[in-house]
Design a protein around this motif. Structure first.
Motif, PDB file in Angstrom:
ATOM      1  N   LEU A  67      53.171  36.993  39.903  1.00  0.00           N
ATOM      2  CA  LEU A  67      51.748  36.639  39.811  1.00  0.00           C
ATOM      3  C   LEU A  67      51.397  35.527  40.803  1.00  0.00           C
ATOM      4  CD1 LEU A  67      51.179  36.740  35.965  1.00  0.00           C
ATOM      5  CD2 LEU A  67      50.164  38.257  37.671  1.00  0.00           C
TER       6      LEU A  67
ATOM      7  N   GLN B 265      48.757  35.947  43.961  1.00  0.00           N
ATOM      8  CA  GLN B 265      47.540  35.144  43.985  1.00  0.00           C
ATOM      9  C   GLN B 265      47.489  34.264  45.241  1.00  0.00           C
ATOM     10  OE1 GLN B 265      46.012  33.531  40.265  1.00  0.00           O
ATOM     11  NE2 GLN B 265      45.929  31.540  41.249  1.00  0.00           N
TER      12      GLN B 265
ATOM     13  N   ARG C 144      48.104  42.623  40.301  1.00  0.00           N
ATOM     14  CA  ARG C 144      47.897  41.518  39.359  1.00  0.00           C
ATOM     15  C   ARG C 144      47.344  42.003  38.027  1.00  0.00           C
ATOM     16  NH1 ARG C 144      44.242  37.419  42.109  1.00  0.00           N
ATOM     17  NH2 ARG C 144      44.696  36.252  40.206  1.00  0.00           N
TER      18      ARG C 144
ATOM     19  N   ARG D 258      49.487  41.686  34.475  1.00  0.00           N
ATOM     20  CA  ARG D 258      48.978  40.847  33.389  1.00  0.00           C
ATOM     21  C   ARG D 258      48.598  41.668  32.157  1.00  0.00           C
ATOM     22  NH1 ARG D 258      47.378  35.777  32.789  1.00  0.00           N
ATOM     23  NH2 ARG D 258      47.663  35.332  34.985  1.00  0.00           N
TER      24      ARG D 258
END
Length: 592
Positions: free
Chosen positions: A381, A385, A555, A559
């Motif tokens: 992650l 990001q 992502r 998640r």
């Protein structure tokens, strides 16, 4: 004393150490004693107990049959309400009241069509349906053979009797067919109880065959259905005479009565004025008691032997897997560390001891694997990001450099401030969830910079659904989608570059749709792009034509799970729509 204690311990030692022996000694009494007790009770049961059993059984059966018959009659009665509340009948009655004679024929046709629909709903049980309307004296008849309507000069006698007696429901035998009966229902207005007419359903008695099966499964009695006065309407087993018939006529409500020759069980359906009656001869009770006494002992002995064999077999088969398991899994335990052992010395105790030792190793292994997976997911992650397009940074710096020579300090400061807020947003705080309004503010800063790069060519619209601004979304998921549109969707041949952003909540999901009105792509190219994004979402990538889309897809999947991510649609010449779907909850359960 020591001798007896040693003897006692010696006798109990096999039972302490063998779960199989203890289970067998437990199952054999549990299997034999109930069988022996029940058999002895049945063998020495008196005629009174048998009589009580017959009475209670038949009372319950008659009550159930009454409920079933009431339910069936209620369904037939519902058919009358279906017709009464039908718009076609109401329109026809309204036309009669208003004197609209010119429109009666099509309305009358609608009434007959509705009656036909009602008739074929229960065609296997209905012989015909008759509807008589007081206003105009119109009589409609529907059956398999005919569909007629005619004006009656006088009210039929059966309806006149119901009107004189102010009756709402009447059930009687069909005068022309003993195998059917008539259910007559008065049609009254709900507002003032005004009588509008009558509806008759002629029903075959064979719909009571289920009642016959329920009441008389072994054909050991006689059955009949009577009216409230005790007059027989129908009997599938023949007529009933003598004292039983007199008892039926004099009985009310529900219950039973005894005659010198029989037991009479009955249940009254007050709503329909009917009574269900079953007559059981006394000889049936006598024979039942004799058979019980005669065969009780034989059955008891056989059942006891079978119980011993079944108990021994069940104990053997039940404990075989346990014993095998105890001997084969010496190092397995599911007991938590610190839980005290019971101290048993049989097979179960062995399982406890060995499993207790292995539980610690399993727990340590799970903890290690969980920690590694958690660290891996967190790193993925963070890496996704952190990806920033260096070309955008380079172009923005060139823009600022050019504006320093051509623009006012205020405009230059506005662009520098937008860039500052963008990069502060990227690097600040944890790389987790942010509110929708913060992500939109970041997107607006990006669009503000692009508007200065391409003055007069960019038009954007934001449609934010009520209650969505406070919802949580992953950080940095909108700007990469917009950046992808500027890189691939908009071209110099277009005078206006338009980008629409819509945020809405759909149940427990949040959807964000970004639509560019650019050059779009063909269906084949759309499929290729979907495949490229799926492949890119499966790894952490720093290159590729659509890295921004793959980044967001990866992502969202990491998640929230595989069912969330991006959806692409559009066509050549009309632009492309990218929809981001994620749970409203923000996926808190997936963090950490």
């Amino acid at each position: 004393m020591d001798f007896w204690k040693a003897l006692y311990s010696g006798l109990l030692r096999p039972f302490r150490r063998s779960f199989r022996v203890r289970l067998m000694l437990l199952l054999i009494p549990l299997g034999v004693l109930p069988v022996f007790a029940v058999t002895q009770l049945a063998a020495y049961n008196t005629r009174s107990s048998v009589e009580d059993e017959v009475i209670q059984s038949n009372l319950s059966t008659v009550k159930w049959a009454g409920g079933y018959l009431d339910e069936q009659l209620s369904e037939f009665n519902t058919l009358t309400y279906t017709l009464f509340i039908s718009p076609s009948l109401n329109r026809y009655l309204k036309a009669l009241e208003d004197g609209q004679t010119g429109s009666l024929y099509p309305l009358q046709k609608d009434v007959t069509d509705t009656m036909l629909s009602v008739y074929y709903t229960a065609n296997t049980q209905l012989r015909d349906i008759e509807l008589y309307l007081l206003q105009g004296g119109k009589l409609f008849t529907i059956s398999t053979m005919e569909v007629t309507s005619r004006v009656m000069p006088e009210m039929p006698d059966e309806y006149r009797k119901m009107e004189n007696g102010n009756l709402d429901v009447l059930i009687r035998s069909s005068p022309d067919n003993p195998d059917s009966f008539e259910l007559v229902r008065a049609l009254r207005r709900f507002e003032n109880r005004e009588n509008l007419g009558y509806m008759t359903l002629r029903i075959n008695w064979r719909f009571t065959d289920r009642v016959t099966e329920l009441l008389n499964p072994d054909s050991g009695g006689e059955l009949l259905i009577t009216d409230a006065s005790g007059n027989m309407l129908y009997s599938p087993t023949g007529t009933i005479a003598g004292g039983a018939a007199d008892t039926v006529r004099s009985s009310t409500g529900s219950g039973y009565a005894q005659t010198p020759d029989a037991y009479v069980f009955y249940d009254t359906l007050d709503a329909w004025g009917l009574r269900i009656v079953k007559v059981v001869p006394r000889t049936a009770v006598d024979l039942s008691a004799e058979r019980t006494i005669r065969y009780g002992s034989i059955v008891g002995v056989i059942a006891a032997l079978l119980a011993v064999m079944a108990s021994a077999f069940a104990a053997w088969k039940t404990t075989a897997p346990i014993i095998k398991l105890a001997r084969s899994i010496q190092n397995i335990s599911f007991i938590k560390e610190g839980t005290p052992l019971t101290g048993r010395t049989d097979e179960i105790g062995l399982l406890e001891l060995r499993m207790h030792k292995m539980s610690k190793r399993i727990r340590e292994h799970i903890h290690t694997e969980y920690a590694l997976n958690l660290e891996k997911k967190t790193a993925q992650l963070a890496a996704l990001q952190a990806q920033i397009n260096p070309h955008f940074l380079q172009n923005t710096l060139q823009l600022i450099g050019g504006m320093a020579f051509t623009e006012t300090p205020e405009r230059l400061y506005a662009v520098i401030r937008a860039v500052s807020e963008m990069f502060r947003y990227v690097v600040r705080g944890p790389a987790g969830l942010v509110e929708v309004k913060e992500e939109l503010r970041h997107l607006q800063n990006y669009l503000f910079i692009q508007e200065h790069r391409y003055p007069g060519r960019i038009e954007t619209t934001l449609d934010i659904g009520a209650g969505t601004e406070e919802l949580l979304v992953p950080k940095l998921i909108l700007q990469p989608i917009a950046e992808n549109a500027f890189q691939h969707a908009f071209g110099p041949e277009q005078a206006l570059w338009r980008l629409d952003v819509a945020v809405r909540r759909l149940g427990e999901d949040l959807e964000i749709a970004i639509t560019d009105h650019g050059k779009g792509m063909s269906d084949e190219r759309l499929k290729e792009l979907r495949s490229d994004i799926d492949q890119g979402a499966g790894r952490i990538s720093g290159s590729g034509e659509h890295i921004g889309l793959a980044n967001v897809e990866a992502r969202l999947r990491l998640r929230f799970g595989e069912r969330y991510g991006l959806q692409l649609s559009g066509g050549e010449g009309i632009g492309t729509t990218i929809i981001l779907r994620m749970p409203v909850s923000g996926g808190e359960e997936n963090e950490g």
